[in-house]
Write a protein that holds these residues in place. Sequence first.
Motif, PDB file in Angstrom:
ATOM      1  N   SER A  54     -21.393 -36.554  37.515  1.00  8.91           N
ATOM      2  CA  SER A  54     -22.133 -37.435  38.483  1.00  8.91           C
ATOM      3  C   SER A  54     -23.745 -37.160  38.667  1.00  8.91           C
ATOM      4  O   SER A  54     -24.968 -37.249  38.874  1.00  8.91           O
ATOM      5  N   LYS A  57     -24.965 -38.518  35.402  1.00  5.85           N
ATOM      6  CA  LYS A  57     -25.655 -39.783  35.733  1.00  5.85           C
ATOM      7  C   LYS A  57     -27.071 -40.161  36.876  1.00  5.85           C
ATOM      8  O   LYS A  57     -28.070 -41.114  36.494  1.00  5.85           O
ATOM      9  N   THR A  58     -27.225 -38.719  37.733  1.00  7.42           N
ATOM     10  CA  THR A  58     -28.552 -38.337  38.550  1.00  7.42           C
ATOM     11  C   THR A  58     -29.606 -38.530  37.614  1.00  7.42           C
ATOM     12  O   THR A  58     -30.260 -38.907  38.156  1.00  7.42           O
ATOM     13  N   ASN A  60     -29.590 -39.293  34.414  1.00  4.48           N
ATOM     14  CA  ASN A  60     -30.548 -39.955  33.741  1.00  4.48           C
ATOM     15  C   ASN A  60     -30.931 -41.102  34.439  1.00  4.48           C
ATOM     16  O   ASN A  60     -31.863 -41.969  34.284  1.00  4.48           O
ATOM     17  N   LYS A  61     -30.751 -41.050  35.521  1.00  3.51           N
ATOM     18  CA  LYS A  61     -31.186 -42.261  35.904  1.00  3.51           C
ATOM     19  C   LYS A  61     -32.869 -41.627  37.198  1.00  3.51           C
ATOM     20  O   LYS A  61     -33.928 -42.801  37.333  1.00  3.51           O
ATOM     21  N   ILE A  62     -32.966 -40.685  37.381  1.00  2.00           N
ATOM     22  CA  ILE A  62     -34.322 -40.128  37.915  1.00  2.00           C
ATOM     23  C   ILE A  62     -34.617 -39.519  37.367  1.00  2.00           C
ATOM     24  O   ILE A  62     -36.312 -38.951  37.594  1.00  2.00           O
ATOM     25  N   GLU A  66     -36.821 -34.002  38.425  1.00  2.00           N
ATOM     26  CA  GLU A  66     -37.459 -34.730  40.057  1.00  2.00           C
ATOM     27  C   GLU A  66     -35.705 -35.148  40.601  1.00  2.00           C
ATOM     28  O   GLU A  66     -35.496 -34.618  41.606  1.00  2.00           O
ATOM     29  N   ALA A  67     -34.715 -34.955  39.653  1.00  2.00           N
ATOM     30  CA  ALA A  67     -33.834 -34.345  40.137  1.00  2.00           C
ATOM     31  C   ALA A  67     -33.465 -33.567  40.411  1.00  2.00           C
ATOM     32  O   ALA A  67     -33.580 -32.963  42.042  1.00  2.00           O
TER      33      ALA A  67
END
Length: 77
Positions: A54, A57-58, A60-62, A66-67
């Motif tokens: 999970s 996925k975060t 890859n998205k932001i 930033e993560a």
Amino acid sequence: MSRICDLTGKGALVGNRVSHSNAKTKRKFYPNLQMKRFFIPEENRWITLKVSTSAIKTINKIGITEAINRFVSKGSI
């Protein structure tokens, strides 16, 4: 090595293994952790983290920076 996500802090949960006769014995539910390398462009270097899917996925998205900033401000690191 511990089975804890480097970013989210997810770890093992404890529950019961339930047989057909309904006998209960303790077991652990481990998070889905993966060793993954990430490139940080601001520092021009690679880092290797043990992260949950999970968290991947975060990221890859932001994005990785930033993560990391979100998880640090949230206090899970």
